[in-house]
Design a protein around this motif. Structure first.
Motif, PDB file in Angstrom:
ATOM      1  N   ASN A 195      44.405  55.853  85.102  1.00  0.00           N
ATOM      2  CA  ASN A 195      44.129  57.257  85.411  1.00  0.00           C
ATOM      3  C   ASN A 195      45.197  58.215  84.892  1.00  0.00           C
ATOM      4  O   ASN A 195      44.993  59.437  84.915  1.00  0.00           O
ATOM      5  CB  ASN A 195      43.986  57.444  86.925  1.00  0.00           C
ATOM      6  CG  ASN A 195      42.717  56.797  87.460  1.00  0.00           C
ATOM      7  OD1 ASN A 195      41.679  56.826  86.800  1.00  0.00           O
ATOM      8  ND2 ASN A 195      42.800  56.201  88.641  1.00  0.00           N
ATOM      9  N   GLU A 196      46.345  57.699  84.476  1.00  0.00           N
ATOM     10  CA  GLU A 196      47.440  58.573  84.060  1.00  0.00           C
ATOM     11  C   GLU A 196      46.996  59.510  82.927  1.00  0.00           C
ATOM     12  O   GLU A 196      46.430  59.059  81.929  1.00  0.00           O
ATOM     13  CB  GLU A 196      48.638  57.737  83.609  1.00  0.00           C
ATOM     14  CG  GLU A 196      49.409  57.075  84.742  1.00  0.00           C
ATOM     15  CD  GLU A 196      48.735  55.858  85.308  1.00  0.00           C
ATOM     16  OE1 GLU A 196      49.210  55.331  86.328  1.00  0.00           O
ATOM     17  OE2 GLU A 196      47.722  55.414  84.723  1.00  0.00           O
ATOM     18  N   GLN A 197      47.280  60.791  83.091  1.00  0.00           N
ATOM     19  CA  GLN A 197      46.870  61.798  82.117  1.00  0.00           C
ATOM     20  C   GLN A 197      48.081  62.444  81.450  1.00  0.00           C
ATOM     21  O   GLN A 197      49.111  62.656  82.096  1.00  0.00           O
ATOM     22  CB  GLN A 197      46.040  62.896  82.796  1.00  0.00           C
ATOM     23  CG  GLN A 197      44.714  62.416  83.365  1.00  0.00           C
ATOM     24  CD  GLN A 197      43.928  63.549  83.998  1.00  0.00           C
ATOM     25  OE1 GLN A 197      44.479  64.606  84.291  1.00  0.00           O
ATOM     26  NE2 GLN A 197      42.636  63.340  84.192  1.00  0.00           N
ATOM     27  N   ASN A 198      47.920  62.776  80.162  1.00  0.00           N
ATOM     28  CA  ASN A 198      48.976  63.501  79.477  1.00  0.00           C
ATOM     29  C   ASN A 198      48.828  65.004  79.729  1.00  0.00           C
ATOM     30  O   ASN A 198      47.962  65.432  80.507  1.00  0.00           O
ATOM     31  CB  ASN A 198      48.996  63.170  77.980  1.00  0.00           C
ATOM     32  CG  ASN A 198      47.709  63.596  77.282  1.00  0.00           C
ATOM     33  OD1 ASN A 198      46.905  64.373  77.799  1.00  0.00           O
ATOM     34  ND2 ASN A 198      47.509  63.070  76.075  1.00  0.00           N
ATOM     35  N   VAL A 199      49.628  65.793  79.054  1.00  0.00           N
ATOM     36  CA  VAL A 199      49.628  67.234  79.293  1.00  0.00           C
ATOM     37  C   VAL A 199      48.288  67.861  78.916  1.00  0.00           C
ATOM     38  O   VAL A 199      47.921  68.939  79.414  1.00  0.00           O
ATOM     39  CB  VAL A 199      50.788  67.895  78.515  1.00  0.00           C
ATOM     40  CG1 VAL A 199      50.542  67.826  77.018  1.00  0.00           C
ATOM     41  CG2 VAL A 199      51.017  69.322  78.973  1.00  0.00           C
ATOM     42  N   PHE A 200      47.511  67.210  78.057  1.00  0.00           N
ATOM     43  CA  PHE A 200      46.206  67.716  77.652  1.00  0.00           C
ATOM     44  C   PHE A 200      45.064  67.120  78.493  1.00  0.00           C
ATOM     45  O   PHE A 200      43.897  67.244  78.122  1.00  0.00           O
ATOM     46  CB  PHE A 200      45.957  67.408  76.181  1.00  0.00           C
ATOM     47  CG  PHE A 200      46.981  68.001  75.258  1.00  0.00           C
ATOM     48  CD1 PHE A 200      47.046  69.376  75.068  1.00  0.00           C
ATOM     49  CD2 PHE A 200      47.898  67.197  74.600  1.00  0.00           C
ATOM     50  CE1 PHE A 200      47.992  69.933  74.228  1.00  0.00           C
ATOM     51  CE2 PHE A 200      48.848  67.748  73.758  1.00  0.00           C
ATOM     52  CZ  PHE A 200      48.905  69.121  73.574  1.00  0.00           C
ATOM     53  N   PRO A 212      46.010  58.437  77.677  1.00  0.00           N
ATOM     54  CA  PRO A 212      46.532  57.790  76.467  1.00  0.00           C
ATOM     55  C   PRO A 212      46.739  56.289  76.573  1.00  0.00           C
ATOM     56  O   PRO A 212      46.890  55.605  75.558  1.00  0.00           O
ATOM     57  CB  PRO A 212      47.870  58.491  76.247  1.00  0.00           C
ATOM     58  CG  PRO A 212      48.309  58.882  77.615  1.00  0.00           C
ATOM     59  CD  PRO A 212      47.050  59.219  78.368  1.00  0.00           C
ATOM     60  N   PHE A 213      46.772  55.747  77.793  1.00  0.00           N
ATOM     61  CA  PHE A 213      47.070  54.328  77.951  1.00  0.00           C
ATOM     62  C   PHE A 213      45.789  53.514  78.062  1.00  0.00           C
ATOM     63  O   PHE A 213      44.769  53.969  78.576  1.00  0.00           O
ATOM     64  CB  PHE A 213      47.961  54.099  79.171  1.00  0.00           C
ATOM     65  CG  PHE A 213      49.294  54.769  79.052  1.00  0.00           C
ATOM     66  CD1 PHE A 213      50.263  54.281  78.192  1.00  0.00           C
ATOM     67  CD2 PHE A 213      49.578  55.920  79.786  1.00  0.00           C
ATOM     68  CE1 PHE A 213      51.493  54.911  78.062  1.00  0.00           C
ATOM     69  CE2 PHE A 213      50.799  56.556  79.670  1.00  0.00           C
ATOM     70  CZ  PHE A 213      51.755  56.055  78.801  1.00  0.00           C
ATOM     71  N   ASP A 214      45.872  52.284  77.581  1.00  0.00           N
ATOM     72  CA  ASP A 214      44.704  51.407  77.567  1.00  0.00           C
ATOM     73  C   ASP A 214      44.650  50.471  78.772  1.00  0.00           C
ATOM     74  O   ASP A 214      43.565  50.044  79.166  1.00  0.00           O
ATOM     75  CB  ASP A 214      44.708  50.577  76.283  1.00  0.00           C
ATOM     76  CG  ASP A 214      44.594  51.454  75.052  1.00  0.00           C
ATOM     77  OD1 ASP A 214      43.598  52.183  74.934  1.00  0.00           O
ATOM     78  OD2 ASP A 214      45.521  51.433  74.217  1.00  0.00           O
ATOM     79  N   PHE A 215      45.802  50.152  79.346  1.00  0.00           N
ATOM     80  CA  PHE A 215      45.848  49.246  80.486  1.00  0.00           C
ATOM     81  C   PHE A 215      47.016  49.610  81.396  1.00  0.00           C
ATOM     82  O   PHE A 215      48.032  50.149  80.934  1.00  0.00           O
ATOM     83  CB  PHE A 215      46.061  47.783  80.045  1.00  0.00           C
ATOM     84  CG  PHE A 215      45.068  47.281  79.055  1.00  0.00           C
ATOM     85  CD1 PHE A 215      43.857  46.767  79.469  1.00  0.00           C
ATOM     86  CD2 PHE A 215      45.345  47.307  77.695  1.00  0.00           C
ATOM     87  CE1 PHE A 215      42.935  46.302  78.550  1.00  0.00           C
ATOM     88  CE2 PHE A 215      44.438  46.847  76.768  1.00  0.00           C
ATOM     89  CZ  PHE A 215      43.229  46.341  77.190  1.00  0.00           C
ATOM     90  N   PHE A 275      54.886  61.955  71.550  1.00  0.00           N
ATOM     91  CA  PHE A 275      54.832  63.181  72.347  1.00  0.00           C
ATOM     92  C   PHE A 275      54.419  62.849  73.783  1.00  0.00           C
ATOM     93  O   PHE A 275      55.022  63.325  74.748  1.00  0.00           O
ATOM     94  CB  PHE A 275      53.855  64.174  71.718  1.00  0.00           C
ATOM     95  CG  PHE A 275      53.721  65.459  72.474  1.00  0.00           C
ATOM     96  CD1 PHE A 275      54.615  66.505  72.257  1.00  0.00           C
ATOM     97  CD2 PHE A 275      52.704  65.645  73.399  1.00  0.00           C
ATOM     98  CE1 PHE A 275      54.509  67.699  72.959  1.00  0.00           C
ATOM     99  CE2 PHE A 275      52.584  66.819  74.110  1.00  0.00           C
ATOM    100  CZ  PHE A 275      53.489  67.867  73.887  1.00  0.00           C
ATOM    101  N   ASP A 276      53.367  62.022  73.911  1.00  0.00           N
ATOM    102  CA  ASP A 276      52.933  61.596  75.243  1.00  0.00           C
ATOM    103  C   ASP A 276      54.034  60.825  75.957  1.00  0.00           C
ATOM    104  O   ASP A 276      54.261  60.988  77.164  1.00  0.00           O
ATOM    105  CB  ASP A 276      51.689  60.707  75.136  1.00  0.00           C
ATOM    106  CG  ASP A 276      50.444  61.487  74.758  1.00  0.00           C
ATOM    107  OD1 ASP A 276      50.419  62.706  74.956  1.00  0.00           O
ATOM    108  OD2 ASP A 276      49.495  60.851  74.257  1.00  0.00           O
TER     109      ASP A 276
END
Length: 269
Positions: free
Chosen positions: A160-165, A169-172, A205-206
């Motif tokens: 569920n982790e989200q970047n600034v946008f 970005p993570f797959d697992f 960046f992420d």
């Protein structure tokens, strides 16, 4: 569809037992319910020569061909009782010198042919033509398969982790030895390296954002590669300064509990 048990082990050429270095030269599978075993040897013997310039190639070829004769056969399927790896254990007990086999592992499979191909692609990666090698989605699939092979239960395949946008970005994410890891799957197999650099720049960046948010346990898994050309070296250097980078093979060893040295062993898998 009924699942079958695939027992598998990796055949390794070990030029010096004391040093403990090895290179994969085959994959052996055994499916008791089908009465089938199969040994697939590497087709890329050039890598083995580069790994050990004192290799007696005729001897290695003869050993690999003898393994094909020994294991590429069918026999009476084992029915009515749980499958065991005893057949492989009994056959492999004498391989302790320059030809060795890894620990026998089991995979419950409902897609036998696909899973065997994944094993071959994972451990005999350099047998493939460059045009057929592994993209990021394939790396992701193989990493997911590794979690299944190691029977890891606490795996989130959609973190569920989200970047600034507000992207993911993570797959697992996975709990390993009491720690939660966030994992990004990447491939260095790009014909257009500008695309690779763009993807790495985006991920860096992420990565900076998540480190500011207190996330430290982040890993990157890439396709099996020996980082031979300048473009791959640059990509690896940029990433490894900020995050641990593993090939699929190295990540498999990590999950198996082996102590590995990422940079030094990149060239031997």
């Amino acid at each position: 569809m009924n699942s079958k048990t695939i027992f598998y082990t990796i055949c390794r050429y070990v030029p010096d037992i004391i040093r403990g270095e090895f290179i994969n030269v085959g994959v052996l599978t055994f499916i008791p319910e089908l009465g089938k075993s199969n040994f697939q040897k590497t087709r890329n013997l050039t890598r083995v020569i580069n790994f050990d310039d004192e290799l007696e190639m005729d001897v290695l070829k003869a050993l690999l061909e003898s393994l094909e004769i020994q294991f590429n056969n069918r026999f009476q399927p084992i029915l009515g009782k749980p499958p065991t790896p005893d057949y492989l254990k009994n056959e492999l007990v004498y391989f302790v010198n320059q030809i060795q086999f890894s620990e026998i592992r089991a995979l419950n499979s409902s897609t036998v042919e696909e899973d065997i191909k994944d094993l071959h692609d994972m451990y005999l990666y350099y047998d493939q033509k460059k045009s057929n090698r592994i993209n990021a989605d394939r790396v992701k699939r193989l990493v997911s398969k590794l979690f299944t092979l190691n029977e890891l239960k606490d795996v989130d395949r959609r973190p569920n982790e989200q970047n600034v946008f507000k992207q993911h970005p993570f797959d697992f994410s996975v709990s390993l030895k009491g720690e939660t890891l966030l994992i990004k799957a990447l491939s260095f197999d790009y014909t257009n390296y500008n695309r690779l650099y763009t993807e790495i720049k985006s991920f860096l960046f992420d990565l900076s954002y998540f480190k500011e948010m207190g996330y430290e346990n982040i890993k990157v898994v890439i396709n099996n590669t020996s980082i031979e050309n300048d473009s791959e070296k640059l990509a690896y250097d940029l990433l490894s300064k900020e995050v641990d980078v593993y090939t699929v093979q190295q990540f498999a060893e990590l999950l198996n509990g082996a102590e590995i040295q990422r940079t030094e062993q990149l060239s031997i898998f």
